[in-house]
Design an enzyme around this catalytic site. Structure first.
Site, PDB file in Angstrom:
ATOM      1  N   LEU A   1       0.463  -1.393  -0.249  1.00 39.51           N
ATOM      2  CA  LEU A   1       0.103   0.179   0.087  1.00 39.51           C
ATOM      3  C   LEU A   1       0.690   1.494  -0.214  1.00 39.51           C
ATOM      4  O   LEU A   1       0.452   2.318   0.053  1.00 39.51           O
ATOM      5  CB  LEU A   1      -1.008   0.336   1.477  1.00 39.51           C
TER       6      LEU A   1
ATOM      7  N   ASP B   1       4.996  14.743  12.743  1.00 43.25           N
ATOM      8  CA  ASP B   1       5.258  14.518  10.730  1.00 43.25           C
ATOM      9  C   ASP B   1       3.875  15.005  10.211  1.00 43.25           C
ATOM     10  O   ASP B   1       3.699  14.119   9.309  1.00 43.25           O
ATOM     11  CB  ASP B   1       6.103  13.288  10.405  1.00 43.25           C
TER      12      ASP B   1
HETATM   13  P1  ADP Z   1       6.439   5.189   7.345  1.00 45.16           P
HETATM   14  O1  ADP Z   1       7.020   6.323   9.128  1.00 45.16           O
HETATM   15  O2  ADP Z   1       7.630   4.687   6.596  1.00 45.16           O
HETATM   16  O3  ADP Z   1       6.165   6.938   6.373  1.00 45.16           O
HETATM   17  P2  ADP Z   1       3.815   5.107   7.119  1.00 45.16           P
HETATM   18  O4  ADP Z   1       3.133   4.964   8.176  1.00 45.16           O
HETATM   19  O5  ADP Z   1       3.393   6.576   7.022  1.00 45.16           O
HETATM   20  O6  ADP Z   1       5.569   4.662   7.359  1.00 45.16           O
HETATM   21  O7  ADP Z   1       3.200   4.470   6.100  1.00 45.16           O
HETATM   22  C1  ADP Z   1       3.207   4.719   4.820  1.00 45.16           C
HETATM   23  C2  ADP Z   1       2.729   4.601   3.659  1.00 45.16           C
HETATM   24  O8  ADP Z   1       1.339   3.709   3.532  1.00 45.16           O
HETATM   25  C3  ADP Z   1       1.117   5.941   3.876  1.00 45.16           C
HETATM   26  O9  ADP Z   1       1.951   7.326   3.061  1.00 45.16           O
HETATM   27  C4  ADP Z   1       0.077   5.543   2.960  1.00 45.16           C
HETATM   28  O10 ADP Z   1       0.579   6.210   1.836  1.00 45.16           O
HETATM   29  C5  ADP Z   1       0.335   4.244   2.882  1.00 45.16           C
HETATM   30  N1  ADP Z   1      -0.473   3.843   4.020  1.00 45.16           N
HETATM   31  C6  ADP Z   1      -0.226   3.841   5.885  1.00 45.16           C
HETATM   32  N2  ADP Z   1      -1.098   2.741   6.324  1.00 45.16           N
HETATM   33  C7  ADP Z   1      -2.086   2.415   5.816  1.00 45.16           C
HETATM   34  C8  ADP Z   1      -2.955   2.165   6.362  1.00 45.16           C
HETATM   35  N3  ADP Z   1      -3.763   1.356   7.095  1.00 45.16           N
HETATM   36  N4  ADP Z   1      -4.710   1.969   5.121  1.00 45.16           N
HETATM   37  C9  ADP Z   1      -3.838   2.300   4.013  1.00 45.16           C
HETATM   38  N5  ADP Z   1      -2.515   3.015   3.396  1.00 45.16           N
HETATM   39  C10 ADP Z   1      -1.602   3.039   4.491  1.00 45.16           C
HETATM   40 MG    MG Z   2       4.949   8.438   6.835  1.00 46.87          MG
HETATM   41 MG    MG Z   3       7.581   7.742  10.007  1.00 51.72          MG
END
Ligand code: ADP
Ligand code: MG
Ligand code: MG
Length: 276
Positions: free
Chosen positions: A13, A130
């Site tokens: 995703l 963030d």
């Molecule tokens: P990181 O800490 O590495 O930046 P994130 O938690 O921001 O990771 O997640 C990365 C990406 O994954 C997000 O920008 C989003 O597009 C996708 N994503 C994260 N969580 C979900 C979720 N629960 N459902 C759908 N997409 C998600």
């Molecule tokens: Mg992120």
């Molecule tokens: Mg992060």
């Protein structure tokens, strides 16, 4: 508690600095699973950030915050099982459409501000640290879900944080200056976000600089512009929103508009109701 054997991994995703997120099936239900590689955390000196991310997410209960269902770990990774958001994120939307129509911008922005009010007005306020388009998901019903508490931390009364944390384009001046800071850093990021969703680029780096400069040159330009609060509005920027951006992006944290006042600002008053 689950292990990887009980899970069917489906499509990827998204991906961030520390995590890869997959859509998964577990006991017939769809979830998202964020996989954080422990080695990557160790390399960046952030072994505690995953612990904090879990601890903070478990405390939160808000319709506009992505829910953490459970977690588990193995030798190499930490796995967060999250509510699956069927939709998109603001980064991908901006990449596709460059900027948001004002009606949508207002609709989303209200929800983002209300979510931050919830985080900041807890007994020990939570700083997200963030706030940026990648971390704001949008459901098919146009509801926002704030994601990624991997940089979040809580703040006791009169306490200040000092860690250099966040993403250059969204980081408040007091973080650059290594002064102690508070939840006002999220308000700053919110101002940067408002500019970006309406202009289609950052207030501190325009499209041309984005494409032509080397990474270290960009960092210098951004830092200069942030510390001088040099905001370069395009002519087409809506005047009311321009006023709001100016009131949020103030060098001194205490001069920034309070979140409750952001919600009352005239730009946010004339929202048409979007069809659900
Ligand atoms: P990181 O800490 O590495 O930046 P994130 O938690 O921001 O990771 O997640 C990365 C990406 O994954 C997000 O920008 C989003 O597009 C996708 N994503 C994260 N969580 C979900 C979720 N629960 N459902 C759908 N997409 C998600
Ligand atoms: Mg992120
Ligand atoms: Mg992060």
């Amino acid at each position: 508690i689950v292990s990887l054997d009980e899970i069917t991994q489906q499509e990827m995703l998204g991906k961030g600095q520390f995590g890869v997120v997959y859509r998964i099936l577990y006991q017939g239900q769809t979830y998202a699973m964020k996989q954080i590689v422990k080695q990557t955390l160790i390399r960046h000196g952030k072994i505690n950030s995953a612990v904090l991310e879990l601890k903070i997410m478990y405390q939160l209960d808000h319709e506009n915050i992505m829910k953490l269902i459970t977690h588990f770990e193995d030798e190499n990774n930490v796995y967060l099982i999250l509510e699956y958001i069927d939709g998109s994120n603001l980064y991908d939307i901006l990449k596709r459409d460059t900027r948001l129509q004002e009606t949508y911008a207002i609709h989303y922005y209200r929800q983002i501000v209300s979510t931050l009010i919830y985080l900041h007005s807890r007994p020990t306020p939570i700083l997200h640290r963030d706030i940026k388009p990648e971390n704001i998901l949008i459901t098919k019903n146009n509801a926002i879900k704030l994601a990624d508490f991997g940089s979040a931390n809580s703040l006791a009364k009169d306490e200040l944080r000092f860690t250099f944390e966040g993403t250059y384009l969204f980081m408040a001046p007091e973080i650059y200056l290594n002064k102690g800071y508070t939840q006002c850093v999220d308000i700053w990021s919110l101002g940067v976000l408002l500019f970006e969703i309406l202009a289609g680029h950052s207030p501190f780096l325009n499209k041309e600089e984005e494409n032509s400069l080397m990474t270290h040159e960009k960092q210098t330009v951004i830092r200069e512009n942030v510390l001088n609060v040099r905001i370069r509005f395009p002519d087409t920027f809506p005047p009311l929103a321009r006023d709001l951006v100016r009131k949020i992006l103030r060098l001194e944290p205490q001069d920034r508009l309070r979140l409750e006042e952001v919600l009352k600002h005239p730009w946010l008053q004339n929202a048409e109701v979007l069809e659900q």
